[in-house]
Design a protein around this motif. Structure first.
Motif, PDB file in Angstrom:
ATOM      1  N   ARG A  40     -26.974   1.138 -10.986  1.00 36.54           N
ATOM      2  CA  ARG A  40     -27.509   0.181 -10.009  1.00 36.54           C
ATOM      3  C   ARG A  40     -28.980   0.394  -9.660  1.00 36.54           C
ATOM      4  NH1 ARG A  40     -24.521  -0.541  -5.645  1.00 36.54           N
ATOM      5  NH2 ARG A  40     -22.564  -0.117  -6.696  1.00 36.54           N
ATOM      6  N   ASN A  41     -29.644   1.297 -10.366  1.00 42.75           N
ATOM      7  CA  ASN A  41     -31.032   1.597 -10.017  1.00 42.75           C
ATOM      8  C   ASN A  41     -32.006   0.633 -10.732  1.00 42.75           C
ATOM      9  OD1 ASN A  41     -33.528   2.745  -9.498  1.00 42.75           O
ATOM     10  ND2 ASN A  41     -32.806   4.855  -9.760  1.00 42.75           N
ATOM     11  N   GLU A  60     -24.647  -1.990 -14.354  1.00 49.21           N
ATOM     12  CA  GLU A  60     -23.244  -2.299 -14.081  1.00 49.21           C
ATOM     13  C   GLU A  60     -23.152  -3.248 -12.894  1.00 49.21           C
ATOM     14  OE1 GLU A  60     -18.957  -1.574 -13.227  1.00 49.21           O
ATOM     15  OE2 GLU A  60     -20.597  -1.119 -11.870  1.00 49.21           O
ATOM     16  N   ASP A  61     -23.973  -2.990 -11.905  1.00 47.66           N
ATOM     17  CA  ASP A  61     -23.953  -3.764 -10.667  1.00 47.66           C
ATOM     18  C   ASP A  61     -24.684  -5.106 -10.842  1.00 47.66           C
ATOM     19  OD1 ASP A  61     -23.479  -3.382  -7.585  1.00 47.66           O
ATOM     20  OD2 ASP A  61     -25.455  -4.315  -7.839  1.00 47.66           O
ATOM     21  N   GLU A  62     -23.960  -6.189 -10.557  1.00 48.34           N
ATOM     22  CA  GLU A  62     -24.494  -7.529 -10.807  1.00 48.34           C
ATOM     23  C   GLU A  62     -25.719  -7.836  -9.939  1.00 48.34           C
ATOM     24  OE1 GLU A  62     -22.221 -11.721 -11.023  1.00 48.34           O
ATOM     25  OE2 GLU A  62     -21.182  -9.941 -11.749  1.00 48.34           O
ATOM     26  N   THR A  79     -37.384  -8.133 -22.267  1.00 49.27           N
ATOM     27  CA  THR A  79     -36.048  -7.505 -22.346  1.00 49.27           C
ATOM     28  C   THR A  79     -34.988  -8.436 -21.772  1.00 49.27           C
ATOM     29  OG1 THR A  79     -37.027  -5.312 -22.143  1.00 49.27           O
ATOM     30  CG2 THR A  79     -34.690  -5.503 -21.610  1.00 49.27           C
ATOM     31  N   ARG A  80     -33.857  -8.591 -22.509  1.00 49.61           N
ATOM     32  CA  ARG A  80     -32.767  -9.421 -22.003  1.00 49.61           C
ATOM     33  C   ARG A  80     -31.883  -8.601 -21.080  1.00 49.61           C
ATOM     34  NH1 ARG A  80     -28.358 -12.062 -25.662  1.00 49.61           N
ATOM     35  NH2 ARG A  80     -27.183 -12.653 -23.818  1.00 49.61           N
ATOM     36  N   ILE A  81     -31.668  -9.104 -19.875  1.00 49.13           N
ATOM     37  CA  ILE A  81     -30.917  -8.335 -18.878  1.00 49.13           C
ATOM     38  C   ILE A  81     -29.463  -8.794 -18.790  1.00 49.13           C
ATOM     39  CG2 ILE A  81     -30.875  -7.559 -16.452  1.00 49.13           C
ATOM     40  CD1 ILE A  81     -33.422  -6.840 -18.014  1.00 49.13           C
ATOM     41  N   LEU A  82     -28.545  -7.843 -18.885  1.00 46.37           N
ATOM     42  CA  LEU A  82     -27.118  -8.136 -18.794  1.00 46.37           C
ATOM     43  C   LEU A  82     -26.520  -7.355 -17.630  1.00 46.37           C
ATOM     44  CD1 LEU A  82     -26.511  -7.529 -22.591  1.00 46.37           C
ATOM     45  CD2 LEU A  82     -26.863  -9.750 -21.511  1.00 46.37           C
ATOM     46  N   SER A  83     -25.273  -7.686 -17.283  1.00 43.82           N
ATOM     47  CA  SER A  83     -24.627  -6.911 -16.221  1.00 43.82           C
ATOM     48  C   SER A  83     -23.127  -6.823 -16.444  1.00 43.82           C
ATOM     49  CB  SER A  83     -24.900  -7.542 -14.856  1.00 43.82           C
ATOM     50  OG  SER A  83     -24.231  -8.769 -14.755  1.00 43.82           O
ATOM     51  N   GLY A  84     -22.507  -5.825 -15.809  1.00 46.16           N
ATOM     52  CA  GLY A  84     -21.055  -5.678 -15.873  1.00 46.16           C
ATOM     53  C   GLY A  84     -20.598  -4.761 -16.991  1.00 46.16           C
ATOM     54  N   LEU A 111     -14.933   3.948 -20.818  1.00 40.37           N
ATOM     55  CA  LEU A 111     -14.790   2.767 -21.684  1.00 40.37           C
ATOM     56  C   LEU A 111     -16.025   2.514 -22.551  1.00 40.37           C
ATOM     57  CD1 LEU A 111     -12.682   0.432 -19.350  1.00 40.37           C
ATOM     58  CD2 LEU A 111     -11.912   1.864 -21.253  1.00 40.37           C
ATOM     59  N   PRO A 112     -17.242   2.599 -22.007  1.00 48.61           N
ATOM     60  CA  PRO A 112     -18.408   2.407 -22.883  1.00 48.61           C
ATOM     61  C   PRO A 112     -18.482   3.436 -24.016  1.00 48.61           C
ATOM     62  CG  PRO A 112     -19.063   2.262 -20.575  1.00 48.61           C
ATOM     63  CD  PRO A 112     -17.647   2.713 -20.583  1.00 48.61           C
TER      64      PRO A 112
END
Ligand code: NAD
Ligand code: MG
Length: 399
Positions: A40-41, A60-62, A79-84, A111-112
């Motif tokens: 989350r940083n 991880e944090d949306e 950079t493409r930003i993803l979440s979850g 899991l990752p």
């Protein structure tokens, strides 16, 4: 010119993540960052994206990912930003990834890391919890998907370096005896209280416990070093990584942390790996294996050393170490419960809710209370983890 090696860093905003990026910075012609992943940083992640220009970054944090997206758009970073967690697992298994650094802390890394293994990646493994909780499941997946495991934890990396090539190529299922290996020797500093009188243990404060003499690390792992639970977790990690039987393991206290672990051979040889205590050395070794690369680490100065000494671990001083050895013997349900209980107990100690000696008591009682069972799937692990945390919380309230 040879193509650069593409790296995905799971846990880039943490301590191992920062050391990995430092090694990449020293070798820009060899490595490039494909993706960065954190919890989350957003602030730290934004800095890392600007500096390393990865194709992808995920938090991880949306909410944090949204902040990151806004920051980077304003700074015209592509950079493409993803979440979850789903996106994180997809990055860990990305077809263009040559290597995946698995350095998310705790059960969140399960899991990752597994996704990278199932994609048959070369996995640089820092996250201990994967092996402590899911050892057998994890090693089975490594074998099935022909993934390559390279241990980053400094002791396991030292053992890896001291093993013959044939064993290095079969991490998780190497036939130690056949290769002439008699023992895996795990060394540990013994933490800050190796000479403290046992009668004073009750009064140890969090400030005293987190002041590690040799390594600079996070609070949780520093307390684990003081109780030697860290060595206990590493014992479990070593048994899985090196396919070692109980009688093939030896734990030795080496206060100076210059030898990072060793391997004994049938012919009497002992091979050790030495160096300054700096995680960039094992990280660079796993990144460059089977070659070597500059890591930015100061050369070891033998003339500054005041001798190397060794002590036998005393289980009265370090009950958590004994508990971990016993838990491995009992099975994965016990190692999972112990790990979960310990996370809760250490947190309670750091928040002054329990004393130092009560950490081991909580861990022991939780393991005793969990019903022995066979672990068949990740779901079983997560369920035991949850139950053990609940039990630990209840015990702490009753103290
Ligand atoms: P850290 O706390 O400094 O960093 C943890 C990283 O994980 C951060 O980037 C954080 O954002 C990320 N993270 C946390 N929760 C997440 C989630 N739900 N989803 C995605 N990312 C998440 O920890 P560290 O000291 O770098 O340790 C990382 C792992 O390596 C741990 O398992 C630790 O036991 C192991 N390890 C660390 C050291 C060391 O010297 N620091 C040595 C050996 C092994
Ligand atoms: Mg270690």
């Amino acid at each position: 010119m040879q193509n650069k090696t593409n790296i995905v860093i799971l846990g880039s905003t943490g301590s191992i993540g920062a050391s990995t990026l430092s090694v990449i910075e020293h070798n820009p012609e060899r490595y490039q960052v494909l993706a960065l992943v954190g919890g989350r940083n957003a602030e730290r992640m934004a800095e890392q994206c600007l500096k390393f220009q990865p194709k992808f970054a995920a938090l991880e944090d949306e909410q944090a990912a949204k902040i990151l997206r806004e920051k980077l758009t304003a700074l015209q970073c592509n950079t493409r930003i993803l979440s979850g967690q789903q996106a994180i697992c997809e990055l860990a298994a990305h077809p263009q990834a040559d290597q995946v650094m698995a350095a998310i802390v705790g059960a969140a890394g399960l899991l990752p890391t597994l996704a990278a293994v199932q994609a048959g990646k070369r996995v640089l493994l820092a996250n201990k919890e994967t092996l402590v909780t899911c050892g057998q499941l994890f090693i089975d997946e490594v074998k099935k998907h022909h993934a390559q495991l390279l241990p980053v934890d400094s002791e396991h990396n030292a053992i890896f370096q001291s093993l013959p090539h044939a064993a290095q190529e079969q991490i998780g299922f190497c036939p130690l005896k056949e290769l002439g290996i008699s023992k895996i020797v795990l060394t540990g500093s013994g933490g800050p209280f190796r000479y403290t009188d046992l009668s004073e243990f009750e009064h140890i404060t969090p400030e005293q416990a987190v002041a590690h003499p040799n390594w600079s690390m996070g609070k949780k792992i520093s307390v684990d070093s003081a109780t030697m639970m860290n060595k206990g977790l590493e014992y479990i990690e070593a048994r899985w990584l090196f396919n070692a039987a109980e009688e093939e393991m030896e734990v030795i206290i080496h206060p100076q942390s210059i030898i990072h672990s060793m391997v004994r051979y049938l012919d009497g040889s002992v091979i050790a790996q030495m160096g300054n205590p700096d995680m960039r050395t094992p990280i660079a070794e796993t990144m460059a294996y089977p070659n070597r690369t500059f890591a930015g680490v100061e050369p070891l100065d033998f003339y500054q050393l005041n001798g190397l000494t060794f002590l036998k671990p005393d289980y009265q001083r370090y009950p958590c170490l004994k508990l971990a050895i016993d838990a491995f013997r009992a099975g994965q349900y016990a190692t999972t419960a112990m790990n979960a209980a310990n996370e809760i107990a250490v947190d309670a100690f750091l928040n002054r809710r329990i004393g130092f000696t009560q950490i081991a008591q909580v861990n022991q009682r939780v393991v005793e209370k969990i019903t022995p069972q066979k672990i068949m799937a990740i779901g079983d692990v997560l369920e035991i983890d949850r139950k053990a945390r609940e039990l630990a919380e209840r015990l702490i309230l009753s103290f």
